[in-house]
Scaffold this active site. Structure first.
Site, PDB file in Angstrom:
ATOM      1  N   SER A   8     -56.914 -38.296  28.441  1.00 61.00           N
ATOM      2  CA  SER A   8     -57.857 -37.262  28.004  1.00 61.00           C
ATOM      3  C   SER A   8     -57.559 -36.968  26.541  1.00 61.00           C
ATOM      4  CB  SER A   8     -57.733 -36.008  28.878  1.00 61.00           C
ATOM      5  OG  SER A   8     -56.379 -35.604  28.978  1.00 61.00           O
ATOM      6  N   GLU A  10     -57.863 -34.151  23.250  1.00 64.36           N
ATOM      7  CA  GLU A  10     -58.054 -32.744  22.876  1.00 64.36           C
ATOM      8  C   GLU A  10     -58.524 -32.632  21.427  1.00 64.36           C
ATOM      9  OE1 GLU A  10     -55.125 -29.848  24.210  1.00 64.36           O
ATOM     10  OE2 GLU A  10     -55.132 -28.962  22.200  1.00 64.36           O
ATOM     11  N   ASP A 102     -51.941 -16.999  22.374  1.00 63.68           N
ATOM     12  CA  ASP A 102     -51.008 -16.143  21.640  1.00 63.68           C
ATOM     13  C   ASP A 102     -51.830 -15.213  20.777  1.00 63.68           C
ATOM     14  OD1 ASP A 102     -48.557 -17.227  22.564  1.00 63.68           O
ATOM     15  OD2 ASP A 102     -48.915 -18.975  21.295  1.00 63.68           O
ATOM     16  N   PHE A 209     -45.050 -26.456  12.997  1.00 68.55           N
ATOM     17  CA  PHE A 209     -45.708 -26.104  14.244  1.00 68.55           C
ATOM     18  C   PHE A 209     -44.726 -26.153  15.413  1.00 68.55           C
ATOM     19  CE2 PHE A 209     -48.779 -27.113  17.734  1.00 68.55           C
ATOM     20  CZ  PHE A 209     -49.456 -25.910  17.664  1.00 68.55           C
ATOM     21  N   HIS A 259     -52.530 -36.901  27.932  1.00 66.36           N
ATOM     22  CA  HIS A 259     -53.464 -36.028  27.211  1.00 66.36           C
ATOM     23  C   HIS A 259     -53.076 -36.110  25.734  1.00 66.36           C
ATOM     24  CE1 HIS A 259     -56.085 -32.461  26.754  1.00 66.36           C
ATOM     25  NE2 HIS A 259     -55.155 -31.965  25.938  1.00 66.36           N
TER      26      HIS A 259
HETATM   27  P1  FAD Z   1     -48.425 -18.153  30.574  1.00 66.28           P
HETATM   28  O1  FAD Z   1     -48.490 -19.138  31.663  1.00 66.28           O
HETATM   29  O2  FAD Z   1     -48.967 -16.791  30.836  1.00 66.28           O
HETATM   30  O3  FAD Z   1     -46.894 -18.056  30.129  1.00 66.28           O
HETATM   31  C1  FAD Z   1     -46.524 -17.397  28.929  1.00 66.28           C
HETATM   32  C2  FAD Z   1     -45.090 -16.875  29.044  1.00 66.28           C
HETATM   33  O4  FAD Z   1     -45.051 -15.836  30.008  1.00 66.28           O
HETATM   34  C3  FAD Z   1     -44.075 -17.928  29.513  1.00 66.28           C
HETATM   35  O5  FAD Z   1     -42.879 -17.697  28.835  1.00 66.28           O
HETATM   36  C4  FAD Z   1     -43.917 -17.658  30.992  1.00 66.28           C
HETATM   37  O6  FAD Z   1     -42.628 -18.040  31.455  1.00 66.28           O
HETATM   38  C5  FAD Z   1     -44.114 -16.142  31.041  1.00 66.28           C
HETATM   39  N1  FAD Z   1     -44.728 -15.670  32.295  1.00 66.28           N
HETATM   40  C6  FAD Z   1     -45.767 -16.219  32.954  1.00 66.28           C
HETATM   41  N2  FAD Z   1     -46.066 -15.471  34.035  1.00 66.28           N
HETATM   42  C7  FAD Z   1     -45.193 -14.432  34.051  1.00 66.28           C
HETATM   43  C8  FAD Z   1     -44.980 -13.305  34.915  1.00 66.28           C
HETATM   44  N3  FAD Z   1     -45.721 -13.130  36.002  1.00 66.28           N
HETATM   45  N4  FAD Z   1     -43.993 -12.430  34.599  1.00 66.28           N
HETATM   46  C9  FAD Z   1     -43.225 -12.617  33.482  1.00 66.28           C
HETATM   47  N5  FAD Z   1     -43.369 -13.655  32.652  1.00 66.28           N
HETATM   48  C10 FAD Z   1     -44.339 -14.555  32.927  1.00 66.28           C
HETATM   49  N6  FAD Z   1     -53.259 -21.684  22.653  1.00 66.28           N
HETATM   50  C11 FAD Z   1     -54.437 -21.230  22.188  1.00 66.28           C
HETATM   51  O7  FAD Z   1     -54.463 -20.146  21.595  1.00 66.28           O
HETATM   52  N7  FAD Z   1     -55.605 -21.927  22.352  1.00 66.28           N
HETATM   53  C12 FAD Z   1     -55.644 -23.112  23.009  1.00 66.28           C
HETATM   54  O8  FAD Z   1     -56.704 -23.722  23.152  1.00 66.28           O
HETATM   55  C13 FAD Z   1     -54.415 -23.633  23.539  1.00 66.28           C
HETATM   56  N8  FAD Z   1     -54.386 -24.785  24.229  1.00 66.28           N
HETATM   57  C14 FAD Z   1     -53.205 -25.222  24.784  1.00 66.28           C
HETATM   58  C15 FAD Z   1     -53.217 -26.390  25.557  1.00 66.28           C
HETATM   59  C16 FAD Z   1     -52.031 -26.844  26.135  1.00 66.28           C
HETATM   60  C17 FAD Z   1     -52.065 -28.095  26.984  1.00 66.28           C
HETATM   61  C18 FAD Z   1     -50.809 -26.147  25.913  1.00 66.28           C
HETATM   62  C19 FAD Z   1     -49.518 -26.652  26.506  1.00 66.28           C
HETATM   63  C20 FAD Z   1     -50.803 -24.979  25.153  1.00 66.28           C
HETATM   64  C21 FAD Z   1     -51.992 -24.500  24.588  1.00 66.28           C
HETATM   65  N9  FAD Z   1     -52.039 -23.326  23.843  1.00 66.28           N
HETATM   66  C22 FAD Z   1     -53.220 -22.860  23.343  1.00 66.28           C
HETATM   67  C23 FAD Z   1     -50.807 -22.555  23.590  1.00 66.28           C
HETATM   68  C24 FAD Z   1     -50.566 -21.445  24.661  1.00 66.28           C
HETATM   69  O9  FAD Z   1     -51.614 -20.524  24.660  1.00 66.28           O
HETATM   70  C25 FAD Z   1     -49.264 -20.758  24.300  1.00 66.28           C
HETATM   71  O10 FAD Z   1     -48.189 -21.633  24.529  1.00 66.28           O
HETATM   72  C26 FAD Z   1     -49.010 -19.416  24.966  1.00 66.28           C
HETATM   73  O11 FAD Z   1     -47.861 -18.821  24.346  1.00 66.28           O
HETATM   74  C27 FAD Z   1     -48.712 -19.480  26.457  1.00 66.28           C
HETATM   75  O12 FAD Z   1     -49.822 -19.768  27.167  1.00 66.28           O
HETATM   76  P2  FAD Z   1     -49.711 -20.066  28.747  1.00 66.28           P
HETATM   77  O13 FAD Z   1     -51.070 -20.247  29.236  1.00 66.28           O
HETATM   78  O14 FAD Z   1     -48.714 -21.111  29.016  1.00 66.28           O
HETATM   79  O15 FAD Z   1     -49.133 -18.641  29.244  1.00 66.28           O
END
Ligand code: FAD
Length: 296
Positions: A8, A10, A102, A209, A259
Site C-alpha cells: 500500500s 501513503e 498529535d 522527524f 506500507h
Molecule cells: P493512540 O493509539 O491513542 O496512542 C497514543 C499514546 O497513548 C501511546 O503512547 C499509547 O501507548 C497511549 N495510550 C493509548 N491508549 C491508552 C489508554 N487507554 N490509556 C493510556 N494511554 C493510552 N499523525 C497525523 O497527525 N496524521 C496522520 O495522518 C498520521 N498517520 C499515521 C499513520 C501511521 C501508519 C502511523 C504509525 C502514525 C501516523 N500518525 C499520523 C502519527 C500518530 O498520530 C502519532 O504517532 C500519535 O502520537 C499517536 O497516534 P495513535 O493513533 O497511535 O494513538
C-alpha cells in the site's frame, strides 16, 4: 484499479492544486505498476488538512484507486468527525486509518476523545462494519507509551474496539519488527501488522522527524551517511540498498504487505520496488547481486 496488490502507498495531501496535479499526473502514474492494494491519505492533526485530504481522497477515487483516508479527532467535535465519516461512506470509501494524531501545542482537546481506540469505537458505532479500519502500531514503541507491554496492550485495545489491521511506524532495525510481532501474538493479537517503510531520501529531514516520532536510525546508518555527506549520489544508493534489504528480509519472512511512506515521491519507492521484485524491470530478490552492487 486492481485491489490485489502486494503493498500500500501513503501520500500527504498537497497544499496547492499544482501539487495535486503533480501527484495525480506524475507521481501516481510512475507508481501504478506497483499495483497498490490501496492508497492512504494523511490527515493533519487538529483537522489542519481536512479540505485538502478530502480533495486528494476524491481525486484518487475518481482515478479508480481504493483509498484509505486517515482520520483523527484532534479538536473537532463528534459531529464534524461523523460528517466526514459519512461523506467518505457516501463516496464509496471502504477503508479508514484511525489515529489519535498529535495536537499542535495550545489546541484544547478537553472535550474530545483521547485515544485512537475511542475513535475506532466511534466509527464502528456510527457505521457498523462498513469500513475496514487500520490503526497505528509502534515496533520501537510510541514515545509517550508508559512501557513496552503497555503499548502493546493499548494496540490490542484499538484492535479489540473493531480495527481490522495495524500499520507500523517506520523502522530500520528489522529485529524490532519481528520481536514486536512476536510480543503482539503473545498478547493475543491475531490481526495483521503491516510494516511501514520509509525510504531514505533527505537524510537530515529524516533524522529530525525520527527524533520527534521516536523511530530509531541505527548508528551504522548515520555513520555511513556521514561518509557520503559530500556525495549525494552514493548517499542515495546507500539509502536504496539499506531499505531494499529491509524490505527483502520482511518479504522473505512472510510479513504482510508493506506500507510505503512515499512522501509524495515516486522515487526512491520505484527503485526499491524493482530491486525486490515488487515491480517489473528489477531483480527478483534483494539477495541478487544487483542490490549488493548498488553502492560502489
Ligand atoms: P493512540 O493509539 O491513542 O496512542 C497514543 C499514546 O497513548 C501511546 O503512547 C499509547 O501507548 C497511549 N495510550 C493509548 N491508549 C491508552 C489508554 N487507554 N490509556 C493510556 N494511554 C493510552 N499523525 C497525523 O497527525 N496524521 C496522520 O495522518 C498520521 N498517520 C499515521 C499513520 C501511521 C501508519 C502511523 C504509525 C502514525 C501516523 N500518525 C499520523 C502519527 C500518530 O498520530 C502519532 O504517532 C500519535 O502520537 C499517536 O497516534 P495513535 O493513533 O497511535 O494513538
Amino acid at each position: 484499479m486492481a485491489k490485489d496488490g502486494n503493498c500500500s502507498l501513503e501520500f500527504f495531501p498537497p497544499k496547492s492544486s499544482a501539487g495535486l496535479d503533480t501527484l495525480l499526473c506524475q507521481t501516481l502514474p510512475a507508481l501504478a505498476a506497483l499495483n497498490p492494494e490501496y492508497c492512504s491519505v494523511t490527515y493533519g492533526a487538529g483537522g489542519a488538512t481536512r479540505d485538502t485530504t478530502v480533495d486528494t481522497v476524491t481525486a484518487l477515487l475518481e482515478l479508480g484507486y481504493d483509498v484509505a483516508p486517515h482520520l483523527s479527532f484532534g479538536s473537532d467535535d463528534h459531529g464534524v468527525i461523523e460528517g466526514l465519516i459519512r461523506r467518505y461512506q457516501d463516496q464509496g470509501v471502504s477503508r479508514l486509518v484511525a489515529l489519535r494524531g498529535d495536537l499542535p501545542p495550545g489546541v484544547d482537546s478537553e472535550q474530545q476523545l483521547r485515544h485512537a481506540s475511542e475513535l475506532v469505537s466511534f466509527i464502528r458505532q456510527a457505521t457498523g462494519d462498513h469500513f475496514d479500519i487500520a490503526v497505528a502500531a509502534y515496533p520501537e514503541i510510541h514515545p509517550e507509551a508508559p512501557g513496552y507491554e503497555r503499548d502493546i496492550h493499548f494496540l490490542k485495545e484499538k484492535l479489540d474496539a473493531g480495527a481490522n489491521t495495524a500499520v507500523t511506524q517506520y523502522f530500520y532495525n528489522v529485529e524490532s519488527y519481528f520481536y514486536f510481532v512476536d510480543r503482539c501474538m503473545a498478547a493475543g493479537i491475531t490481526q495483521s501488522i503491516h510494516p511501514g517503510i520509509m525510504p531514505i531520501s533527505n537524510f537530515a529531514n529524516l533524522q529530525r522527524f525520527s527524533a520527534a516520532c521516536g523511530a530509531e536510525i541505527p548508528r551504522w546508518i548515520t555513520a555511513r551517511m556521514a561518509d557520503f555527506a559530500d556525495d549525494p549520489q552514493s548517499a542515495h544508493a546507500f539509502g536504496i540498498e539499506v531499505v531494499s534489504q529491509l524490505c527483502a528480509t520482511l518479504i522473505d519472512s512472510g510479513a504482510p504487505p508493506i506500507h510505503f511512506y512515499t512522501m509524495n515521491q515516486a522515487e526512491p519507492v520505484c527503485t526499491i520496488a524493482r530491486q525486490i521484485g515488487l515491480m517489473e524491470g528489477g531483480s527478483k530478490h534483494a539477495g541478487d547481486s544487483a542490490l549488493h552492487q548498488s553502492v560502489a
